[in-house]
Design a protein around this motif. Structure first.
Motif, PDB file in Angstrom:
ATOM      1  N   PHE A  48       0.827  -1.204   0.000  1.00 39.87           N
ATOM      2  CA  PHE A  48       0.000   0.000   0.000  1.00 39.87           C
ATOM      3  C   PHE A  48       0.865   1.260   0.000  1.00 39.87           C
ATOM      4  CE2 PHE A  48      -2.011   3.387   2.501  1.00 39.87           C
ATOM      5  CZ  PHE A  48      -3.071   3.687   1.669  1.00 39.87           C
ATOM      6  N   PHE A  49       1.858   1.303   0.883  1.00 37.60           N
ATOM      7  CA  PHE A  49       2.720   2.480   0.949  1.00 37.60           C
ATOM      8  C   PHE A  49       3.480   2.696  -0.363  1.00 37.60           C
ATOM      9  CE2 PHE A  49       2.876   2.202   5.779  1.00 37.60           C
ATOM     10  CZ  PHE A  49       2.067   3.311   5.951  1.00 37.60           C
ATOM     11  N   LEU A  50       3.993   1.618  -0.949  1.00 34.85           N
ATOM     12  CA  LEU A  50       4.696   1.752  -2.220  1.00 34.85           C
ATOM     13  C   LEU A  50       3.757   2.196  -3.340  1.00 34.85           C
ATOM     14  CD1 LEU A  50       7.035  -1.362  -2.165  1.00 34.85           C
ATOM     15  CD2 LEU A  50       7.715   1.035  -2.019  1.00 34.85           C
ATOM     16  N   LEU A  51       2.543   1.688  -3.318  1.00 36.75           N
ATOM     17  CA  LEU A  51       1.560   2.065  -4.331  1.00 36.75           C
ATOM     18  C   LEU A  51       1.213   3.548  -4.235  1.00 36.75           C
ATOM     19  CD1 LEU A  51      -0.092   0.654  -6.543  1.00 36.75           C
ATOM     20  CD2 LEU A  51      -1.893   0.328  -4.863  1.00 36.75           C
ATOM     21  N   GLY A  62      -0.325   3.125 -13.789  1.00 36.59           N
ATOM     22  CA  GLY A  62      -1.097   2.029 -14.357  1.00 36.59           C
ATOM     23  C   GLY A  62      -0.823   0.735 -13.625  1.00 36.59           C
ATOM     24  N   TRP A  63      -1.102  -0.351 -14.318  1.00 41.14           N
ATOM     25  CA  TRP A  63      -0.945  -1.661 -13.698  1.00 41.14           C
ATOM     26  C   TRP A  63       0.515  -2.019 -13.482  1.00 41.14           C
ATOM     27  CZ3 TRP A  63      -4.608  -3.670 -11.076  1.00 41.14           C
ATOM     28  CH2 TRP A  63      -5.928  -3.389 -11.407  1.00 41.14           C
ATOM     29  N   ALA A  64       1.422  -1.410 -14.240  1.00 38.56           N
ATOM     30  CA  ALA A  64       2.845  -1.681 -14.029  1.00 38.56           C
ATOM     31  C   ALA A  64       3.279  -1.228 -12.636  1.00 38.56           C
ATOM     32  CB  ALA A  64       3.674  -0.991 -15.099  1.00 38.56           C
ATOM     33  N   THR A  65       2.724  -0.116 -12.168  1.00 45.88           N
ATOM     34  CA  THR A  65       3.021   0.368 -10.821  1.00 45.88           C
ATOM     35  C   THR A  65       2.509  -0.609  -9.773  1.00 45.88           C
ATOM     36  OG1 THR A  65       2.817   2.625 -11.632  1.00 45.88           O
ATOM     37  CG2 THR A  65       2.713   2.318  -9.261  1.00 45.88           C
ATOM     38  N   VAL A  66       1.322  -1.127  -9.988  1.00 46.43           N
ATOM     39  CA  VAL A  66       0.731  -2.084  -9.048  1.00 46.43           C
ATOM     40  C   VAL A  66       1.563  -3.359  -9.003  1.00 46.43           C
ATOM     41  CG1 VAL A  66      -1.303  -3.496  -8.573  1.00 46.43           C
ATOM     42  CG2 VAL A  66      -1.583  -1.152  -9.373  1.00 46.43           C
ATOM     43  N   ILE A  67       1.935  -3.862 -10.162  1.00 51.42           N
ATOM     44  CA  ILE A  67       2.705  -5.111 -10.218  1.00 51.42           C
ATOM     45  C   ILE A  67       4.086  -4.918  -9.603  1.00 51.42           C
ATOM     46  CG2 ILE A  67       3.790  -6.742 -11.816  1.00 51.42           C
ATOM     47  CD1 ILE A  67       1.285  -6.335 -13.593  1.00 51.42           C
ATOM     48  N   PHE A  68       4.711  -3.776  -9.862  1.00 53.16           N
ATOM     49  CA  PHE A  68       6.031  -3.521  -9.293  1.00 53.16           C
ATOM     50  C   PHE A  68       5.974  -3.452  -7.775  1.00 53.16           C
ATOM     51  CE2 PHE A  68       9.227  -0.498  -7.750  1.00 53.16           C
ATOM     52  CZ  PHE A  68      10.374  -1.188  -8.099  1.00 53.16           C
ATOM     53  N   SER A  69       5.022  -2.708  -7.226  1.00 55.66           N
ATOM     54  CA  SER A  69       4.948  -2.586  -5.771  1.00 55.66           C
ATOM     55  C   SER A  69       4.564  -3.914  -5.124  1.00 55.66           C
ATOM     56  CB  SER A  69       3.972  -1.477  -5.363  1.00 55.66           C
ATOM     57  OG  SER A  69       2.671  -1.784  -5.771  1.00 55.66           O
ATOM     58  N   LEU A  70       3.713  -4.688  -5.780  1.00 55.34           N
ATOM     59  CA  LEU A  70       3.368  -6.004  -5.242  1.00 55.34           C
ATOM     60  C   LEU A  70       4.565  -6.950  -5.304  1.00 55.34           C
ATOM     61  CD1 LEU A  70       1.017  -7.567  -4.017  1.00 55.34           C
ATOM     62  CD2 LEU A  70       0.402  -8.313  -6.302  1.00 55.34           C
ATOM     63  N   PHE A  71       5.361  -6.855  -6.350  1.00 57.91           N
ATOM     64  CA  PHE A  71       6.562  -7.683  -6.470  1.00 57.91           C
ATOM     65  C   PHE A  71       7.581  -7.347  -5.384  1.00 57.91           C
ATOM     66  CE2 PHE A  71      10.843  -8.349  -8.240  1.00 57.91           C
ATOM     67  CZ  PHE A  71      10.793  -9.724  -8.424  1.00 57.91           C
ATOM     68  N   GLY A  88       0.753 -12.293   1.838  1.00 58.94           N
ATOM     69  CA  GLY A  88       0.989 -10.903   1.464  1.00 58.94           C
ATOM     70  C   GLY A  88       0.502 -10.591   0.065  1.00 58.94           C
ATOM     71  N   VAL A  89       0.696 -11.522  -0.864  1.00 56.03           N
ATOM     72  CA  VAL A  89       0.210 -11.311  -2.235  1.00 56.03           C
ATOM     73  C   VAL A  89      -1.313 -11.289  -2.263  1.00 56.03           C
ATOM     74  CG1 VAL A  89       0.067 -12.379  -4.517  1.00 56.03           C
ATOM     75  CG2 VAL A  89       2.266 -12.182  -3.378  1.00 56.03           C
ATOM     76  N   LEU A  90      -1.948 -12.198  -1.523  1.00 57.14           N
ATOM     77  CA  LEU A  90      -3.416 -12.214  -1.486  1.00 57.14           C
ATOM     78  C   LEU A  90      -3.980 -10.966  -0.830  1.00 57.14           C
ATOM     79  CD1 LEU A  90      -4.029 -15.972  -0.620  1.00 57.14           C
ATOM     80  CD2 LEU A  90      -4.319 -14.835  -2.823  1.00 57.14           C
ATOM     81  N   LEU A  91      -3.393 -10.566   0.290  1.00 59.16           N
ATOM     82  CA  LEU A  91      -3.862  -9.346   0.950  1.00 59.16           C
ATOM     83  C   LEU A  91      -3.519  -8.107   0.127  1.00 59.16           C
ATOM     84  CD1 LEU A  91      -2.946 -10.200   4.635  1.00 59.16           C
ATOM     85  CD2 LEU A  91      -5.230  -9.986   3.679  1.00 59.16           C
ATOM     86  N   GLY A  92      -2.391  -8.140  -0.582  1.00 57.24           N
ATOM     87  CA  GLY A  92      -2.031  -7.027  -1.466  1.00 57.24           C
ATOM     88  C   GLY A  92      -3.007  -6.877  -2.616  1.00 57.24           C
ATOM     89  N   ALA A  93      -3.510  -8.004  -3.123  1.00 59.89           N
ATOM     90  CA  ALA A  93      -4.532  -7.936  -4.176  1.00 59.89           C
ATOM     91  C   ALA A  93      -5.816  -7.296  -3.634  1.00 59.89           C
ATOM     92  CB  ALA A  93      -4.818  -9.323  -4.722  1.00 59.89           C
ATOM     93  N   VAL A  95      -5.917  -5.124  -1.152  1.00 59.78           N
ATOM     94  CA  VAL A  95      -5.587  -3.706  -0.987  1.00 59.78           C
ATOM     95  C   VAL A  95      -5.699  -2.984  -2.327  1.00 59.78           C
ATOM     96  CG1 VAL A  95      -3.648  -2.138  -0.534  1.00 59.78           C
ATOM     97  CG2 VAL A  95      -4.168  -3.956   1.074  1.00 59.78           C
ATOM     98  N   THR A  96      -5.203  -3.601  -3.379  1.00 52.42           N
ATOM     99  CA  THR A  96      -5.278  -2.999  -4.712  1.00 52.42           C
ATOM    100  C   THR A  96      -6.731  -2.797  -5.138  1.00 52.42           C
ATOM    101  OG1 THR A  96      -3.202  -4.044  -5.329  1.00 52.42           O
ATOM    102  CG2 THR A  96      -4.595  -3.275  -7.121  1.00 52.42           C
TER     103      THR A  96
END
Length: 122
Positions: A48-51, A62-71, A88-93, A95-96
């Motif tokens: 969330f903070f990175l996003l 865009g989605w590249a930002t979401v994928i990068f911060s989730l990665f 973390g990936v499931l909860l990050g999804a 959050v997104t």
């Protein structure tokens, strides 16, 4: 300084603090199943903070930002425990999804409150 740059700085600080806490307490977070899920929750907070930080630094994110911060958040959680990474990936999804939902509702409310060009001419 623009408010979006201040928000980017504050969220970057939050991301750094969250990542540091995850690394400092990595052994404790990996010790029990409940704490491994807590590591995943911290990873979602890091996402969330990175996003927010990257979204405020770019004109249009865009989605590249979401994928990068989730990665990045998943890599940080993987150093704690594999279960932390998965949760973390499931909860990050989640959050997104909620960030996107809130932004859509907020944008719709702003466009409804703004007067149209036709009403300004009259």
């Amino acid at each position: 300084m623009a408010p979006s740059k201040q928000t980017a700085g504050a969220s970057l600080l939050g991301a750094l603090l969250t990542g540091c806490v995850m690394q400092l307490f990595a052994e404790e977070l990996a010790s029990t199943p409940a704490l491994t899920l807590m590591g995943g929750f911290l990873s979602a907070i890091l996402h969330f903070f990175l996003l927010v930080c990257l979204g405020n630094l770019q004109d249009e994110s865009g989605w590249a930002t979401v994928i990068f911060s989730l990665f990045v958040a998943a890599c940080c959680a993987a150093t704690v425990h594999p279960v932390s990474m998965t949760s973390g990936v499931l909860l990050g999804a989640a959050v997104t999804y909620y960030v996107h939902y809130y932004a859509t509702c907020h944008r719709a409310a702003l466009s409804a409150a703004a007067p149209s060009a036709k009403s300004r001419r009259k």
